[in-house]
Scaffold this motif. Structure first.
Motif, PDB file in Angstrom:
ATOM      1  N   PRO A   1      57.429  19.778 -40.879  1.00  0.00           N
ATOM      2  CA  PRO A   1      58.231  18.879 -39.537  1.00  0.00           C
ATOM      3  C   PRO A   1      58.380  19.780 -38.376  1.00  0.00           C
ATOM      4  N   TRP A   2      59.070  20.991 -38.529  1.00  0.00           N
ATOM      5  CA  TRP A   2      59.666  20.738 -36.785  1.00  0.00           C
ATOM      6  C   TRP A   2      58.796  21.148 -36.268  1.00  0.00           C
ATOM      7  N   ASP A   3      57.660  22.007 -37.308  1.00  0.00           N
ATOM      8  CA  ASP A   3      56.635  22.698 -36.343  1.00  0.00           C
ATOM      9  C   ASP A   3      55.539  21.851 -35.850  1.00  0.00           C
ATOM     10  N   VAL A   4      55.680  20.392 -36.593  1.00  0.00           N
ATOM     11  CA  VAL A   4      54.842  19.515 -36.194  1.00  0.00           C
ATOM     12  C   VAL A   4      55.494  18.626 -35.098  1.00  0.00           C
ATOM     13  N   PHE A   5      56.430  18.015 -34.809  1.00  0.00           N
ATOM     14  CA  PHE A   5      57.100  17.996 -34.071  1.00  0.00           C
ATOM     15  C   PHE A   5      57.218  18.577 -32.435  1.00  0.00           C
ATOM     16  N   SER A   6      57.288  19.394 -32.697  1.00  0.00           N
ATOM     17  CA  SER A   6      57.555  20.640 -31.450  1.00  0.00           C
ATOM     18  C   SER A   6      56.160  20.696 -30.590  1.00  0.00           C
ATOM     19  N   LYS A   7      54.993  20.590 -31.814  1.00  0.00           N
ATOM     20  CA  LYS A   7      53.421  20.736 -30.713  1.00  0.00           C
ATOM     21  C   LYS A   7      53.073  19.159 -30.495  1.00  0.00           C
ATOM     22  N   PHE A   8      54.245  17.797 -31.046  1.00  0.00           N
ATOM     23  CA  PHE A   8      53.229  17.002 -30.414  1.00  0.00           C
ATOM     24  C   PHE A   8      54.312  16.631 -29.630  1.00  0.00           C
ATOM     25  N   SER A   9      52.974  15.799 -29.034  1.00  0.00           N
ATOM     26  CA  SER A   9      54.046  15.418 -27.049  1.00  0.00           C
ATOM     27  C   SER A   9      54.775  13.808 -27.898  1.00  0.00           C
ATOM     28  N   LEU A  10      55.636  13.943 -27.069  1.00  0.00           N
ATOM     29  CA  LEU A  10      56.741  12.071 -27.633  1.00  0.00           C
ATOM     30  C   LEU A  10      56.156  11.403 -27.741  1.00  0.00           C
ATOM     31  N   GLN A  11      55.024  11.442 -26.908  1.00  0.00           N
ATOM     32  CA  GLN A  11      54.425   9.637 -26.876  1.00  0.00           C
ATOM     33  C   GLN A  11      53.631   9.923 -28.337  1.00  0.00           C
ATOM     34  N   ARG A  12      52.704  11.116 -29.076  1.00  0.00           N
ATOM     35  CA  ARG A  12      52.280  11.193 -29.870  1.00  0.00           C
ATOM     36  C   ARG A  12      53.528  10.431 -30.987  1.00  0.00           C
ATOM     37  N   GLY A  13      54.034  12.086 -31.163  1.00  0.00           N
ATOM     38  CA  GLY A  13      55.090  11.524 -32.596  1.00  0.00           C
ATOM     39  C   GLY A  13      55.653  10.257 -32.338  1.00  0.00           C
ATOM     40  N   ALA A  14      56.263   9.464 -31.318  1.00  0.00           N
ATOM     41  CA  ALA A  14      56.893   8.278 -31.207  1.00  0.00           C
ATOM     42  C   ALA A  14      55.434   7.429 -31.538  1.00  0.00           C
ATOM     43  N   ARG A  15      54.059   7.774 -31.295  1.00  0.00           N
ATOM     44  CA  ARG A  15      53.572   6.996 -31.962  1.00  0.00           C
ATOM     45  C   ARG A  15      53.254   6.742 -33.584  1.00  0.00           C
ATOM     46  N   ALA A  16      52.652   7.957 -34.284  1.00  0.00           N
ATOM     47  CA  ALA A  16      52.805   8.094 -35.287  1.00  0.00           C
ATOM     48  C   ALA A  16      53.533   8.034 -36.178  1.00  0.00           C
ATOM     49  N   ILE A  17      55.325   8.429 -35.971  1.00  0.00           N
ATOM     50  CA  ILE A  17      56.136   6.947 -36.176  1.00  0.00           C
ATOM     51  C   ILE A  17      56.118   5.784 -36.534  1.00  0.00           C
ATOM     52  N   LEU A  18      55.677   4.758 -35.635  1.00  0.00           N
ATOM     53  CA  LEU A  18      55.457   3.158 -35.179  1.00  0.00           C
ATOM     54  C   LEU A  18      54.475   3.301 -36.527  1.00  0.00           C
ATOM     55  N   SER A  19      53.418   4.052 -36.117  1.00  0.00           N
ATOM     56  CA  SER A  19      52.306   3.303 -37.100  1.00  0.00           C
ATOM     57  C   SER A  19      52.235   3.917 -38.526  1.00  0.00           C
ATOM     58  N   TYR A  20      53.555   4.587 -38.797  1.00  0.00           N
ATOM     59  CA  TYR A  20      53.546   4.553 -40.413  1.00  0.00           C
ATOM     60  C   TYR A  20      54.253   3.506 -40.983  1.00  0.00           C
ATOM     61  N   GLY A  21      55.258   3.111 -39.925  1.00  0.00           N
ATOM     62  CA  GLY A  21      56.301   2.071 -40.104  1.00  0.00           C
ATOM     63  C   GLY A  21      55.748   0.854 -40.754  1.00  0.00           C
ATOM     64  N   LEU A  22      54.562   0.476 -40.149  1.00  0.00           N
ATOM     65  CA  LEU A  22      54.017  -0.319 -39.725  1.00  0.00           C
ATOM     66  C   LEU A  22      52.605  -0.678 -40.996  1.00  0.00           C
ATOM     67  N   SER A  23      52.096   0.549 -40.811  1.00  0.00           N
ATOM     68  CA  SER A  23      51.057   0.793 -42.604  1.00  0.00           C
ATOM     69  C   SER A  23      52.142  -0.030 -43.206  1.00  0.00           C
TER      70      SER A  23
ATOM     71  N   ARG B   1      46.381   6.233 -45.296  1.00  0.00           N
ATOM     72  CA  ARG B   1      46.995   5.036 -44.459  1.00  0.00           C
ATOM     73  C   ARG B   1      48.396   4.811 -44.655  1.00  0.00           C
ATOM     74  N   ARG B   2      48.733   4.982 -45.862  1.00  0.00           N
ATOM     75  CA  ARG B   2      49.664   4.232 -46.934  1.00  0.00           C
ATOM     76  C   ARG B   2      50.819   5.691 -46.655  1.00  0.00           C
ATOM     77  N   SER B   3      49.898   7.216 -46.629  1.00  0.00           N
ATOM     78  CA  SER B   3      51.314   7.715 -46.584  1.00  0.00           C
ATOM     79  C   SER B   3      51.822   8.504 -45.490  1.00  0.00           C
ATOM     80  N   PHE B   4      51.235   8.370 -44.489  1.00  0.00           N
ATOM     81  CA  PHE B   4      50.962   8.783 -43.171  1.00  0.00           C
ATOM     82  C   PHE B   4      50.877   7.826 -41.566  1.00  0.00           C
ATOM     83  N   GLY B   5      50.395   6.703 -41.707  1.00  0.00           N
ATOM     84  CA  GLY B   5      50.430   5.771 -41.237  1.00  0.00           C
ATOM     85  C   GLY B   5      49.139   5.555 -40.671  1.00  0.00           C
ATOM     86  N   ASP B   6      47.883   4.943 -40.091  1.00  0.00           N
ATOM     87  CA  ASP B   6      46.684   4.468 -39.507  1.00  0.00           C
ATOM     88  C   ASP B   6      46.416   5.254 -38.293  1.00  0.00           C
ATOM     89  N   TYR B   7      47.749   5.640 -37.646  1.00  0.00           N
ATOM     90  CA  TYR B   7      47.432   6.824 -36.008  1.00  0.00           C
ATOM     91  C   TYR B   7      46.984   8.312 -36.809  1.00  0.00           C
TER      92      TYR B   7
END
Length: 477
Positions: free
Chosen positions: A98-120, A136-142
């Motif tokens: 997780p630290w590795d992924v979110f440190s390399k994702f942009s803030l916008q991409r990280g937020a979009r991934a979390i929001l998409s997961y919640g909606l899924s 899709r259920r495990s990681f979200g549509d995005y």
């Protein structure tokens, strides 16, 4: 003496033969290739010893570990595993951290991934029936669309919605975005995914070294291994296999048969197969692999044993660097890279010549700026037909009547990745070979179809029981 014929000299077949000859059985092994090892064999290229892609070894099963140590003794080394995923010109640790992924994702991409997961999670309820729904259920549509779908469809050659969820349930069931987010704040949740290990063991002569040594032991016990013996027909009578015929005209009348050849090829070569089975046999799908080996100048290009290439626009799906496997190739001033391309009959890649495949592999490699530049000196293409059994939607309905029919043949056992239509690793196939031999030598009643069927029984979880390897693992190295 009862004669047992083993079809195929890969991990499952050789293990079964080895266990049988140790018990004094008369064993004949028929191998269609010119060498033993199957998918785990090693070959020599340009003075390097290389495998057919990456083949590491670790297991939780004591039977498997004991056999490994019995055959190789101390002729292996322990390797600190490093594998990564190349996505969007950035390298991410694999398994994902997780630290590795979110440190390399942009803030916008990280937020979009979390929001998409919640909606899924809110939208999707009930049982999942295919790989797309599981991802899709495990990681979200995005994340599914940009990260998981391109690689999955490149590997299997099918839309994710056309693939059963069995593969994900078995291999990555405990991994999802919620678990990853928890591990950002909880040490307890930071445990590695249980199907992967940080240290693995590797034979000194390559992955195939284990099976070459096993073949020598089989011959020493009086067993016979015939190479270049492709099986073309099997005669059946009264619910038994009565005769085997090879392409070169060799005929055998076995008392028992253990087959590791592709299950569809086995059935198509058998006499008296019921007509109602033929549509099920034809429905079974295998994915083939083209291995493009490139000899490149220098070493120390990147530290990984292998890297996954996530980009769906590229044909190459995985790159193995054989300079990072043990000490076999360390003293050379060149490196062998193995680039994997997957294809099935009817696809455009299937019809490509070796030269065209090399051009595609070199083009893809040069496009990966994160890996640097490579001076390619030579190339070699190795084709592996029917490398992966495909878990397409409905495959269990096709496999069930086939299993029942093969079970009705009293002197036949089918094992291995090809033989049992299971996406096996080495240790699964070795265990199948051990248990198939026990069914003969000990009158055991192991149900070989059940091996490697679910996550809880997934074998590749721990290390070989070597004091050296276990100590390194305990030290976190």
């Amino acid at each position: 003496m009862e004669q047992i014929v083993v079809i195929g000299a890969g991990p499952a077949g050789l293990t079964a033969a080895y266990e049988l000859v140790k018990c004094g059985k008369e064993v004949v092994v028929l191998e269609a290739d010119k060498q033993v090892g199957g998918l785990a064999r090693s070959i020599d290229l340009w003075g390097h010893r290389v495998d057919l892609g990456p083949h590491r070894f670790f297991s939780a099963n004591s039977l498997v570990n004991n056999l490994w140590l019995e055959v190789l003794e101390d002729d292996y080394s322990s390797i600190n595993r490093k594998t990564r995923i190349l996505f969007d010109e950035k390298l991410y640790a694999y398994p994902l951290e997780p630290w590795d992924v979110f440190s390399k994702f942009s803030l916008q991409r990280g937020a979009r991934a979390i929001l998409s997961y919640g909606l899924s999670k809110l939208r999707m309820a009930g049982e999942v029936s295919n790989l797309e729904e599981w991802l899709r259920r495990s990681f979200g549509d995005y994340l599914y669309q940009i990260f998981f779908r391109p690689y999955s469809e490149k590997l299997w050659g099918l839309p994710c919605a056309a693939i059963e969820a069995d593969f994900a349930r078995q291999r990555i069931r405990s991994l999802n975005l919620a678990t990853a987010l928890k591990s950002l704040f909880s040490r307890k949740a930071q445990k590695r995914h249980r199907t992967l290990a940080d240290v693995f063991v590797y034979p000194s002569g390559g992955a195939g070294g284990l099976y070459e040594t096993m073949a020598q032991r089989i011959a020493g016990f009086g067993g016979k291994i015939h190479l270049n013996r492709k099986l073309v027909s099997l005669s059946t009578e009264g619910g038994c296999i009565t005769e085997l015929v090879t392409e070169c005209g060799m005929r055998l009348k076995p008392d028992r048969v253990i087959s590791t050849m592709p299950i569809s090829s086995l059935l198509k070569g058998m006499s008296h197969v019921p007509d109602q089975l033929k549509s099920h046999i034809d429905a079974l799908k295998f994915r083939s692999t083209f291995l493009v080996y490139l000899l490149v100048k220098g070493q120390d290009h990147f530290p990984d044993q292998w890297i996954y290439i996530q980009d769906g626009h590229l044909a190459v799906g995985r790159i193995t660097n054989f300079s990072n496997w043990g000490s076999e190739n360390k003293d050379l001033d060149t490196t062998v890279l193995c680039l994997e391309i997957w294809a099935s009959p009817g696809e455009s890649l299937w019809m490509k010549s070796d030269d065209e495949l090399v051009q595609i592999a070199v083009r893809d490699l040069n496009s990966l700026k994160a890996l640097g530049q490579f001076d390619v000196l030579d190339s070699h293409v190795h084709r592996i037909p029917k490398c992966y059994p495909v878990y397409y939607r409905g495959y269990k309905k096709d496999l069930a009547p086939i299993e029942r029919y093969l079970d009705s043949i009293s002197n036949l056992s089918v094992i291995g990745r090809y033989g049992a239509y299971k996406y096996n690793n080495q240790d699964h196939s070795i265990l199948m070979g051990i248990l198939a031999a026990q069914n003969i030598t000990q009158n055991a009643n192991h149900n070989l179809w059940e091996l490697n069927s679910d996550f809880e029984n997934y074998q590749e979880q721990k290390l070989v029981s070597s004091p050296e390897v276990n100590q390194r693992a305990a030290n976190g190295r």
